[in-house]
Design an enzyme around this catalytic site. Structure first.
Site, PDB file in Angstrom:
ATOM      1  N   CYS A  20       0.834  -1.214   0.000  1.00  0.00           N
ATOM      2  CA  CYS A  20       0.000   0.000   0.000  1.00  0.00           C
ATOM      3  C   CYS A  20       0.865   1.258   0.000  1.00  0.00           C
ATOM      4  CB  CYS A  20      -0.920   0.001   1.224  1.00  0.00           C
ATOM      5  SG  CYS A  20      -2.069   1.389   1.234  1.00  0.00           S
ATOM      6  N   CYS A  28       0.358   4.632   7.098  1.00  0.00           N
ATOM      7  CA  CYS A  28      -0.300   4.461   8.398  1.00  0.00           C
ATOM      8  C   CYS A  28       0.642   3.701   9.352  1.00  0.00           C
ATOM      9  CB  CYS A  28      -1.617   3.708   8.220  1.00  0.00           C
ATOM     10  SG  CYS A  28      -2.631   4.421   6.898  1.00  0.00           S
ATOM     11  N   CYS A  59       0.246  -0.046  10.376  1.00  0.00           N
ATOM     12  CA  CYS A  59      -0.201  -1.033   9.390  1.00  0.00           C
ATOM     13  C   CYS A  59       0.942  -1.853   8.793  1.00  0.00           C
ATOM     14  CB  CYS A  59      -0.995  -0.349   8.284  1.00  0.00           C
ATOM     15  SG  CYS A  59      -1.734  -1.548   7.152  1.00  0.00           S
ATOM     16  N   CYS A  70     -16.416  -9.742   5.432  1.00  0.00           N
ATOM     17  CA  CYS A  70     -15.781  -8.432   5.219  1.00  0.00           C
ATOM     18  C   CYS A  70     -14.496  -8.608   4.409  1.00  0.00           C
ATOM     19  CB  CYS A  70     -15.403  -7.800   6.551  1.00  0.00           C
ATOM     20  SG  CYS A  70     -16.753  -7.715   7.716  1.00  0.00           S
ATOM     21  N   CYS A  97     -19.426  -6.641   3.519  1.00  0.00           N
ATOM     22  CA  CYS A  97     -18.741  -5.410   3.927  1.00  0.00           C
ATOM     23  C   CYS A  97     -17.434  -5.374   3.157  1.00  0.00           C
ATOM     24  CB  CYS A  97     -18.462  -5.444   5.428  1.00  0.00           C
ATOM     25  SG  CYS A  97     -17.523  -4.023   6.012  1.00  0.00           S
ATOM     26  N   CYS A 140     -19.486   1.555   8.589  1.00  0.00           N
ATOM     27  CA  CYS A 140     -18.736   0.879   9.653  1.00  0.00           C
ATOM     28  C   CYS A 140     -17.488   1.726   9.879  1.00  0.00           C
ATOM     29  CB  CYS A 140     -18.365  -0.531   9.204  1.00  0.00           C
ATOM     30  SG  CYS A 140     -17.254  -1.378  10.347  1.00  0.00           S
ATOM     31  N   ARG A 190     -18.036  -3.304  17.892  1.00  0.00           N
ATOM     32  CA  ARG A 190     -17.308  -4.558  17.645  1.00  0.00           C
ATOM     33  C   ARG A 190     -15.987  -4.603  18.407  1.00  0.00           C
ATOM     34  NH1 ARG A 190     -16.972  -4.790  12.309  1.00  0.00           N
ATOM     35  NH2 ARG A 190     -19.118  -5.480  12.363  1.00  0.00           N
TER      36      ARG A 190
END
Ligand code: SAM
Ligand code: DTB
Ligand code: SF4
Length: 332
Positions: A72, A76, A79, A116, A147, A207, A279
């Site tokens: 990616c 972040c 991550c 998801c 999702c 979400c 969650r």
């Protein structure tokens, strides 16, 4: 199994929270006051709110699948999938549809109600979005809720996903506005909020939640919850993740959050977003049964279920079902 976390002292927020409109449903200061309640009082209030809006003991299960792992462009700090961190993770191609469906069938057989699919993108390209749309349509045919979490969307992409019948779009705001640029510099909190607005406008359920244990203070946690709770309406689903300190990421050396502060975050989310699913998300693998039971007491009514999250392991599925049986929790 690790039984307890090392406890880090609660630090002050790195920056003052930004000014809030006088009309905000929840002031950060009021949310901080909730965090400051004696633990048992906070838990009692969370239980009262929870039981007024949900059947106590009912827990929804979602299964995650990483359909496009690694490489990616974003930075972040938490991550494992950022190409900018040396985490040893290989960049993989988008998973073919038949493989995705195999995982989805297994999730359905295992008892999950939602599937998801996550992709390590800043935002999806046209060809990739078309492939994900096929996945959404086919997974829905299996009778599962769908999702996806694909990064930033424009209005047309959100419309196409809505047209495909997508039930939920996950896009976390992750932390407080004042802490965000300490964790991510390649996009802004405003970018995240813009995507959430487009998802909402397209008629897809939102979400959105965050991560705790990244070195933020209690005021930052209050700022994260305030931003979510003041959305009009708040997200239908609010994942609360405990940082998984992945080796090679900038946040790998973060002190773990005090487990009671983690439970407090769940309780405050429950009180301020009474009608949302909260969650208990990343980090369950490192939690013992008693701590998870406290999270359910605090108002968590959804989990990620199955052996993996995206790039890391999850709590053992059989152990989860044994815990549900011991606690009298019911899957919905
Ligand atoms: N690229 C998309 C995005 O950023 O929205 C989708 C995938 S991204 C991995 C989805 C979410 O996973 C992040 O927003 C973050 O909340 C969570 N996450 C990622 N790494 C994590 C970690 N190490 N510990 C806890 N949560 C994590
Ligand atoms: C969310 O809030 N947590 C999930 C899901 N939404 C996409 C992701 C957790 C990722 C944990 C680290 C990993 O497995 O890479
Ligand atoms: Fe990329 Fe999402 Fe990971 Fe950020 S959280 S690096 S956008 S996959």
């Amino acid at each position: 199994m690790i039984n307890e976390f090392p406890v880090s002292p609660t630090v002050k927020a790195s920056r003052p929270a930004p000014a809030e409109p006088a009309t905000a449903r929840w002031k950060t200061a009021d949310i901080e006051a909730l965090f400051a309640l004696p633990f048992l009082d906070l838990m009692f209030r969370a239980q009262e709110v929870h039981r007024a809006h949900f059947k106590a003991g009912e827990v929804q299960r979602s299964t995650l699948l990483s359909i496009k792992t690694g490489g990616c462009s974003e930075d972040c700090g938490y991550c494992s999938q950022s190409a900018r961190h040396s985490t040893g993770l290989e960049r993989e191609a988008l998973m073919p549809l038949d493989e995705v469906l195999e995982h989805a069938r297994a999730a359905r057989e295992g008892g999950s109600s939602r599937f998801c699919m996550g992709a390590a993108w800043r935002s999806p390209k046209g060809k990739d979005l078309a492939a994900v749309i096929e996945m959404v349509k086919e997974v829905k045919k299996l009778g599962l809720e769908t999702c996806v979490t694909l990064g930033m969307l424009d209005a047309e992409q959100a419309r196409l996903l809505a047209e495909a019948g997508l039930d939920y779009y996950n896009h976390n705001i992750d932390t407080a506005p004042g802490f965000y640029d300490k964790v991510v510099t390649t996009h802004t909190m405003q970018d995240r909020l813009d995507t959430i607005e487009k998802v909402r406008e397209a008629g897809i359920n939102v979400c959105s939640g965050g991560i705790v244990g990244m070195g933020e203070g209690q005021t930052d946690r209050a700022g994260l919850i305030a931003l979510l709770a003041n959305m009009e309406p708040p997200p239908e689903s609010v994942p609360i993740n405990k940082l998984i300190a992945f080796p090679g990421t900038p946040l790998a050396g973060s002190n773990a959050i005090d487990p009671f502060d983690f439970v407090r975050t769940i309780a405050v989310a429950r009180i301020t977003m009474p009608a949302s699913s909260v969650r208990l998300s990343a980090g369950r693998e490192q939690m013992n049964d008693a701590l998870q039971a406290l999270c359910f007491m605090a108002g968590a009514n959804s989990i990620f279920y199955g052996e993996r999250l995206l790039t890391t392991g999850n709590a053992d599925a059989d152990a989860d079902m044994r815990l549900f049986a011991r606690l009298g929790l019911v899957s919905i």
